[in-house]
Design a protein around this motif. Structure first.
Motif, short mmCIF file in Angstrom:
data_model
loop_
_atom_site.label_atom_id
_atom_site.label_comp_id
_atom_site.label_asym_id
_atom_site.label_seq_id
_atom_site.Cartn_x
_atom_site.Cartn_y
_atom_site.Cartn_z
N ALA A 1 0.36 12.16 2.64
CA ALA A 1 -0.48 10.96 2.67
C ALA A 1 -1.88 11.28 2.18
CB ALA A 1 -0.54 10.40 4.08
N THR A 2 -2.44 10.36 1.41
CA THR A 2 -3.80 10.51 0.89
C THR A 2 -4.77 9.74 1.80
OG1 THR A 2 -3.59 8.54 -0.47
CG2 THR A 2 -2.94 10.64 -1.49
N SER B 1 -3.42 -1.18 11.38
CA SER B 1 -3.20 -0.96 12.81
C SER B 1 -4.20 -1.75 13.65
CB SER B 1 -3.31 0.53 13.15
OG SER B 1 -2.32 1.26 12.47
N VAL B 2 -5.45 -1.73 13.25
CA VAL B 2 -6.47 -2.48 13.98
C VAL B 2 -6.20 -3.99 13.87
CG1 VAL B 2 -8.93 -3.09 14.01
CG2 VAL B 2 -8.23 -0.70 13.82
N VAL C 1 -6.61 5.33 5.39
CA VAL C 1 -7.60 4.26 5.64
C VAL C 1 -6.89 2.92 5.80
CG1 VAL C 1 -9.43 2.91 4.53
CG2 VAL C 1 -9.56 5.40 4.58
N HIS C 2 -5.93 2.64 4.93
CA HIS C 2 -5.23 1.37 5.02
C HIS C 2 -4.33 1.31 6.26
CE1 HIS C 2 -6.70 0.98 0.91
NE2 HIS C 2 -6.57 -0.33 1.12
N VAL D 1 0.84 -1.20 0.00
CA VAL D 1 0.00 0.00 0.00
C VAL D 1 0.87 1.25 0.00
CG1 VAL D 1 -1.61 1.36 1.40
CG2 VAL D 1 -2.02 -1.08 1.06
N ALA D 2 1.93 1.25 0.81
CA ALA D 2 2.80 2.42 0.92
C ALA D 2 3.50 2.73 -0.41
CB ALA D 2 3.83 2.21 2.02
N ARG D 3 3.77 1.71 -1.21
CA ARG D 3 4.42 1.92 -2.51
C ARG D 3 3.44 2.26 -3.61
NH1 ARG D 3 7.62 -2.87 -1.10
NH2 ARG D 3 6.13 -4.03 -2.34
#
Length: 73
Positions: free
Chosen positions: A40-41, A52-53, A46-47, A27-29
């Motif tokens: 950050a968008t 984290s959860v 959201v991701h 996701v980060a890439r």
């Protein structure tokens, strides 16, 4: 039965700790994760919350699985 559930909780935690960090790196890439300025968008945010959860739940699962397996819980 308690041992089986404890093992299931531990396996769940281990699986999630193996899968989610890899997903988050992808996701980060992703080009949708940052604006042209590098901010950050919402896609990234959201991701980040989802991962984290999921990792928090994995940690709780591991802790309760180990405590149950040891007979502490």
């Amino acid at each position: 039965m308690t041992t089986a559930l404890a093992v299931l909780l531990i396996l769940n935690g281990v699986f999630n700790f193996a899968v989610w960090p890899t997903f988050f790196r992808r996701v980060a890439r992703d080009p949708r994760a940052r604006t042209a300025e590098g901010k950050a968008t919402p896609f990234f945010t959201v991701h980040l919350v989802i991962v984290s959860v999921a990792l928090t739940l994995a940690a709780v699962s591991l802790v309760f699985g180990v405590l149950t397996l040891l007979g502490v819980w």
